[in-house]
Design a protein around this motif. Structure first.
Motif, short mmCIF file in Angstrom:
data_model
loop_
_atom_site.label_atom_id
_atom_site.label_comp_id
_atom_site.label_asym_id
_atom_site.label_seq_id
_atom_site.Cartn_x
_atom_site.Cartn_y
_atom_site.Cartn_z
N ARG A 116 0.83 -1.21 0.00
CA ARG A 116 0.00 0.00 0.00
C ARG A 116 0.87 1.25 0.00
NH1 ARG A 116 -4.06 2.11 4.89
NH2 ARG A 116 -3.84 4.32 4.33
N VAL A 117 1.82 1.31 0.89
CA VAL A 117 2.66 2.50 1.05
C VAL A 117 3.96 2.28 0.28
CG1 VAL A 117 3.92 3.91 2.70
CG2 VAL A 117 1.61 3.10 3.24
N LEU A 118 4.11 3.03 -0.81
CA LEU A 118 5.32 2.86 -1.62
C LEU A 118 6.47 3.56 -0.94
CD1 LEU A 118 2.70 2.93 -3.64
CD2 LEU A 118 4.50 2.56 -5.33
N HIS A 119 7.65 2.95 -1.03
CA HIS A 119 8.81 3.54 -0.37
C HIS A 119 9.90 3.84 -1.39
CE1 HIS A 119 9.76 -0.73 -0.47
NE2 HIS A 119 11.01 -0.49 -0.16
N GLY A 120 10.69 4.84 -1.05
CA GLY A 120 11.82 5.21 -1.88
C GLY A 120 12.86 5.87 -1.01
N ARG A 121 13.94 6.33 -1.59
CA ARG A 121 14.90 7.10 -0.79
C ARG A 121 15.67 8.02 -1.73
NH1 ARG A 121 19.11 2.52 -0.75
NH2 ARG A 121 20.18 3.21 -2.61
N GLU A 122 16.16 9.09 -1.15
CA GLU A 122 17.04 9.96 -1.92
C GLU A 122 18.42 9.32 -2.00
OE1 GLU A 122 16.60 13.73 0.07
OE2 GLU A 122 14.62 14.06 -0.84
N SER A 123 19.19 9.71 -3.00
CA SER A 123 20.53 9.13 -3.12
C SER A 123 21.38 9.58 -1.94
CB SER A 123 21.19 9.59 -4.43
OG SER A 123 21.36 10.99 -4.40
N PHE A 124 22.43 8.84 -1.64
CA PHE A 124 23.32 9.26 -0.56
C PHE A 124 24.76 9.08 -1.02
CE2 PHE A 124 22.43 4.78 0.27
CZ PHE A 124 23.65 4.26 0.65
N ASP A 125 25.65 9.70 -0.27
CA ASP A 125 27.07 9.63 -0.64
C ASP A 125 27.76 8.69 0.35
OD1 ASP A 125 29.73 9.91 -1.11
OD2 ASP A 125 29.72 12.11 -1.10
N PRO A 126 28.06 7.48 -0.07
CA PRO A 126 28.62 6.50 0.87
C PRO A 126 30.00 6.90 1.39
CG PRO A 126 28.59 5.61 -1.38
CD PRO A 126 27.90 6.94 -1.43
N ASN A 127 30.61 7.93 0.78
CA ASN A 127 31.93 8.36 1.27
C ASN A 127 31.84 9.30 2.46
OD1 ASN A 127 33.23 6.90 -0.83
ND2 ASN A 127 32.65 8.57 -2.24
N THR A 128 30.62 9.78 2.77
CA THR A 128 30.49 10.76 3.88
C THR A 128 30.13 10.09 5.19
OG1 THR A 128 28.16 11.09 3.27
CG2 THR A 128 29.77 12.65 2.37
N GLY A 129 29.87 8.80 5.17
CA GLY A 129 29.51 8.12 6.43
C GLY A 129 28.76 6.86 6.11
N ARG A 130 28.57 6.07 7.14
CA ARG A 130 27.95 4.78 6.92
C ARG A 130 26.42 4.90 7.05
NH1 ARG A 130 29.09 -0.78 6.95
NH2 ARG A 130 27.71 -1.81 8.44
N ARG A 131 25.72 4.18 6.21
CA ARG A 131 24.26 4.10 6.29
C ARG A 131 23.92 2.63 6.31
NH1 ARG A 131 19.54 3.76 3.10
NH2 ARG A 131 17.95 5.32 3.53
N HIS A 132 23.28 2.21 7.37
CA HIS A 132 23.01 0.78 7.53
C HIS A 132 21.61 0.57 8.09
CE1 HIS A 132 24.29 -3.32 9.50
NE2 HIS A 132 23.46 -3.47 8.50
N LEU A 133 20.74 -0.02 7.29
CA LEU A 133 19.40 -0.40 7.73
C LEU A 133 19.32 -1.91 7.70
CD1 LEU A 133 17.13 2.05 5.63
CD2 LEU A 133 18.37 2.51 7.74
N GLN A 134 18.50 -2.47 8.58
CA GLN A 134 18.18 -3.89 8.49
C GLN A 134 16.69 -4.04 8.26
OE1 GLN A 134 19.95 -5.55 12.08
NE2 GLN A 134 21.63 -6.42 10.87
N GLY A 135 16.34 -4.92 7.35
CA GLY A 135 14.94 -5.07 7.01
C GLY A 135 14.46 -6.50 7.16
N ALA A 136 13.15 -6.64 7.36
CA ALA A 136 12.51 -7.95 7.38
C ALA A 136 11.07 -7.76 6.95
CB ALA A 136 12.58 -8.57 8.77
N TYR A 137 10.45 -8.86 6.55
CA TYR A 137 9.07 -8.83 6.09
C TYR A 137 8.17 -9.66 7.00
CZ TYR A 137 11.24 -7.48 1.60
OH TYR A 137 11.96 -6.88 0.60
#
Lengths: 397, 397
Positions: B358-379
């Motif tokens: 129902r709720v569509l998700h997206g994200r803006e681009s990020f710069d992996p050189n400026t810091g770490r971005r770490h999400l964990q997902g499950a369904y």
């Protein structure tokens, strides 16, 4: 598979997919006609493709991610699709030049790939599923445990039968216990439900479910009260020494077609009127509402939801109630009609796999005092079965 | 919940279900009218029930298994349902006597239960789902990690929001890792897919999926190429120090309704014309075909399938192609229209849960050189979310 001429030849253009599309036929003509591009192959066959469809399907590395092969071309940002210039390349492929941003974007389409996509009349009908009655299923399609668990060919044969007939037997397996999970792992992983990742079918003292008693089980599908019921069920026989307890199986799609022939109004009400199902125990309360006979977006039979035990209160317009019951009872009669139902005794070391949403299963009552009857069951998603089969079928028919 | 008068009073007749049906209203009249039974309650309300429906719903211990509560009465073996004798019992319940096998079978129906089942016009409309746009979702419904993981009230509030709005936030959680599985286990178990039981969303060197890159992600649902895609997605933020990478969410049902208002033809083509999706890598090949906008058997919006990366070759009648693309592009524009899309930065220790279909998700681009971005997902399956919520809601509104 709709492709007419798979050859050993490499494709002319890499389209970024694994399905074979090489063909001996090359293009001899390409021209723009209004908002479409018309092409001609060397055997005289012609087809027309919308230019917006062609732009959307450009396989170049700017339009498809070179590693994931996913589409990275965003039509939403593109604006109206301009008229391209069309030509046949020296290799017989389709070359299109799109005026873009003051320059040009080039798209190349493989002639065999385009030939596959020419489904001018929409997708081909007929899904190759062999609906069966009792006369047509006197011998169950079968593969040995060793072939299924140790060879790709054995697994593929078993899955092809399971997919086509909704039923396939494994023979001559061990009876150590938990073999059913080994069978599942050849394909993927089990579909967990409120009965666990695997379940033991034995007569239990405090059953929360009719399968855990010794009574006769009318033909049914498991878990129609789930929005997403398990697609395939595997039942592995470890012991079957009790008197009675024969397995009963019926192709619900064949029965639905029969009902449609003899009473179209009854079929329509089963195919359109949703019915509630609900299962409740101390920790779960799982409910869903769907028609008895489901059809997919193309109108093909896609699932049967029939389980008299957990059918919940019937909610439907009062005028529909009588015709619904007429249809429901007639469908049920046909499900257990010897013309459609097959009956067999599962032996220790045998496993029956069946499409839970197509082939209804039941069993005769048994006497738990005459010997032990012990089956182990597990469920698998159709998505996993289809995926495994497609991967096994790669690189040849 | 359609019941009008839940009281502390015990039911008059045990109907073998857990949903409350006690009511202060007792029957004052019961009479047979042709193939129906008409009843009157003490406030003057009247209703009529088909006799076949009543016989089919008899709650006695011969017709319902006393332990499993499942229906053991088999209409298929019964023959035509005879006319019963009807009376009001001293308790104000409905008593029916069916002439059967030379004697009589007695059925008792609780007056409150019957009142609930009097949906003369069919099931009530309106599903209580709060469709939202950006103005209506300025603050995300939220519950703390401690409340969600240690109290039933916290879990219930969180699940009610998730179910109603398709989106609910958890705040102030730990960042040890794998908390996302702890959240899933409050409800049931994770829905495993070809990406595992849990997945890490980080920029990977050899991605097989756009989520594992650092690029902008257009609004999408996950795994529309599955016949049974995961229903809910939980994304737990462990680190979010990279520049960019804001989360984007849009209520696809609100957008579908908007499209229906502004261009009914476009809506219809998205709701009826199936589209192919396909994902392939070395070990999997998962494909399904379904409309962009799905409706359930009662016609209510039930799912969105939109994912431009894995949309496969478009197979549809040539005449439908132009209107399909018009509809598809307009739907996409609306999905990312700031009127509908919300944008926020997920903080470490926060988890967003949303209805993947129902709720569509997206994200803006990020710069992996400026810091770490770490999400964990499950369904998680909708069946499990709904079941947990119903169990938590037992015994009071």
């Amino acid at each position: 598979m709709p492709y007419d001429a798979v050859t050993d030849a490499a494709p002319v253009v890499v389209m970024g997919e694994l399905e074979p599309y090489a063909s001996p036929h090359r293009l001899t003509g390409a021209r723009v006609e209004g908002d479409r591009v018309a092409v001609t192959w060397d055997d005289g066959r012609e087809a027309r493709f919308h230019r917006i469809w062609l732009r959307d399907h450009c396989p170049c590395s700017a339009c498809r991610h070179p590693q994931t092969r996913e589409r990275t071309f965003d039509l939403v940002d593109y604006g109206p699709v301009p008229q391209p210039a069309a030509e046949v390349t020296p290799d017989g492929a389709l070359g299109l030049l799109w005026p873009e941003g003051g320059g040009h974007h080039e798209s190349l389409f493989d002639p065999g790939w385009l030939r596959l996509r020419d489904d001018s009349g929409g997708p081909a009908g007929g899904d190759g599923r062999g609906f069966w009655d009792a006369a047509g299923m006197q011998t169950l399609p079968q593969v040995s445990w060793t072939a299924m668990t140790t060879t790709d060919a054995g697994l593929r044969t078993w899955l092809e039968n399971l997919s086509r007939y909704g039923i396939a037997l494994i023979t001559d397996g061990p009876t150590e216990g938990e073999e059913v999970l080994g069978a599942v792992e050849r394909i993927g992983w089990p579909r967990e439900t409120n009965f666990g990742r695997m379940f033991d079918v034995v007569s239990k003292p405090n059953p929360n479910n009719a399968a855990y008693t010794a009574i006769k089980l009318e033909p049914h599908v498991d878990l129609p009260n789930w929005q997403r019921p398990p697609d395939f069920q595997f039942l592995y026989c470890l012991e079957n020494a009790a008197e009675g307890g024969a397995s009963l199986l019926t192709d619900g799609f064949a029965v639905a077609e029969q009902l449609k022939r003899e009473d179209p109004e009854a079929f329509e009400v089963l195919a359109s009127q949703p019915v509630d199902f609900r299962f409740q125990d101390e920790t779960a309360d799982i409910a869903f509402r769907a028609p008895t006979v489901g059809r997919d977006a193309d109108g093909a039979l896609s699932e049967i939801r029939f389980n008299n035990w957990i059918r919940d209160k019937l909610r439907m317009p009062a005028d529909t109630v009588p015709v619904f019951y007429r249809a429901y009872v007639r469908f049920w009669e046909l499900l257990r009609d010897p013309r459609f139902m097959i009956r067999f005794q599962l032996q220790p070391g045998q496993m029956i796999g069946f499409d839970n949403l197509r082939v209804l299963h039941g069993r005769e009552s048994f006497d738990p005092n005459t010997g032990r009857r012990h089956l182990q069951g597990a469920y698998v998603d159709r998505d996993l079965v289809n995926s495994r089969l497609r991967v096994l079928q790669r690189g040849g028919a």
